[in-house]
Design a protein around this motif. Structure first.
Motif, PDB file in Angstrom:
ATOM      1  N   ARG A 103      83.085  86.388  31.899  1.00 55.12           N
ATOM      2  CA  ARG A 103      84.328  86.740  31.195  1.00 55.12           C
ATOM      3  C   ARG A 103      85.440  87.062  32.194  1.00 55.12           C
ATOM      4  NH1 ARG A 103      80.610  89.595  27.931  1.00 55.12           N
ATOM      5  NH2 ARG A 103      81.147  91.548  28.972  1.00 55.12           N
ATOM      6  N   SER A 123      95.192  83.517  34.592  1.00 56.06           N
ATOM      7  CA  SER A 123      96.245  84.325  35.215  1.00 56.06           C
ATOM      8  C   SER A 123      97.315  83.429  35.835  1.00 56.06           C
ATOM      9  CB  SER A 123      95.660  85.229  36.295  1.00 56.06           C
ATOM     10  OG  SER A 123      94.741  86.145  35.740  1.00 56.06           O
ATOM     11  N   GLU A 128      89.130  85.127  32.596  1.00 58.81           N
ATOM     12  CA  GLU A 128      90.404  85.847  32.580  1.00 58.81           C
ATOM     13  C   GLU A 128      91.228  85.534  33.824  1.00 58.81           C
ATOM     14  OE1 GLU A 128      89.297  89.906  32.168  1.00 58.81           O
ATOM     15  OE2 GLU A 128      88.672  89.717  30.066  1.00 58.81           O
TER      16      GLU A 128
END
Length: 310
Positions: free
Chosen positions: A161, A169, A165
């Motif tokens: 996870r 970005s 993420e």
């Protein structure tokens, strides 16, 4: 098995018999000051790992060395008949695989979640003593293999996870977010590794010939760093050529962290790593002194342009 019976069980059996009477500092082997959770465990929890612990931990459902000792044949017979109350109580409270899955692992799962997602300085409302006790009892009852598998799966899912993420970005936030993810994970290991010290001692080291901390660092390398190194490194080099694009502490944390994870990554940017890791580059030679001086003058000009004076 409910929580009340777990707490009642904690004072007897293997836990009482394997206590190191010299009160050895079981956390000192990690080469760093003990965090709050570890100090609490050292002072409040009962058993410590020490030279008196058995080489082979698991036999017949309990740790070897947990059986009451007896001198001579008569003593052995008496011990077999008159098992002391605490050991008898421990053996009667067998932790089945269903108990482990429904009662013990959920407590560990919740604590690991909090440790992996905490920010530096956060107060984590978990009982270190209870978590340490859960791990200890599961090791005694031969659930080490299942617990290790669950721990690796839990942390792997978390890191996947984190990686997703980071992929989402934007470039201007990428370096900072990678730095946060790296620092947060390494900080969590300072609590997770000591909490699972008995599993590490009596399963990972003994049966797998590995170390829990090394295994968990390898997980971050495989599931996060390796997937992002080729996006991260150009951004680091660009930031290096633009003074103060990111803070020096952020740059230092990331470069040192990458070197810890995979030392051969130095070859991707030797000049960058050499600014934070000693002895990366070969020794200076006299023929290159003028080049070193030119680089130093260039750095001084950049500092002055950004408001720094001699």
């Amino acid at each position: 098995m409910d929580e009340e019976s777990m707490e009642e069980e904690g004072g007897g059996g293997c836990e009482a018999m394997m206590d190191d009477q010299n009160h050895n500092n079981w956390g000192g082997g990690y080469g760093r000051p003990l965090p709050l959770g570890e100090r609490f465990l050292r002072d409040a929890a009962g058993p410590r790992a020490g030279p008196g612990l058995p080489a082979l931990p698991e036999a017949n459902g309990v740790l070897r060395g947990c059986e009451p000792s007896a001198k001579g044949e008569a003593g052995a017979i008496a011990a077999a008949i008159n098992i002391n109350a605490s050991t008898s109580k421990f053996l009667m409270n067998v932790i089945t695989i269903e108990d482990y899955k429904s009662t013990y692992w959920p407590k560990l799962d919740s604590a690991i979640d909090q440790l992996l997602t905490q920010s530096p300085g956060d107060y984590i409302p978990i009982s270190y003593e209870q978590i340490y006790s859960c791990v200890y009892k599961c090791v005694c009852q031969q659930h080490s293999e299942q617990m290790y598998s669950d721990l690796i799966k839990k942390i792997t899912n978390h890191l996947e996870r984190v990686s997703k993420e980071l992929q989402a970005s934007p470039p201007d936030l990428y370096i900072e977010r990678f730095n946060v993810a790296l620092g947060q994970y390494m900080g969590a290991l300072q609590s997770i590794v000591p909490l699972f010290i008995y599993m590490n001692k009596f399963y990972i080291e003994t049966k797998l010939n590995r170390d829990l901390k090394d295994d968990l660092i390898k997980l971050f390398t495989e599931h996060v760093a390796e997937k992002h190194i080729y996006n991260l490194m150009p951004l680091l080099l660009e930031a290096q050529s633009t003074p103060f694009q990111i803070t020096p502490s952020t740059m230092a944390n990331i470069v040192k962290g990458l070197y810890t994870l995979r030392p051969e990554w130095v070859q991707m940017a030797p000049a960058l790593f050499s600014k934070f890791i000693p002895n990366i580059l070969p020794p200076a030679v006299e023929s290159e002194l003028q080049e070193y001086a030119a680089q130093d003058q260039k750095l001084q000009r950049e500092l002055m342009q950004n408001g720094f004076t001699r």
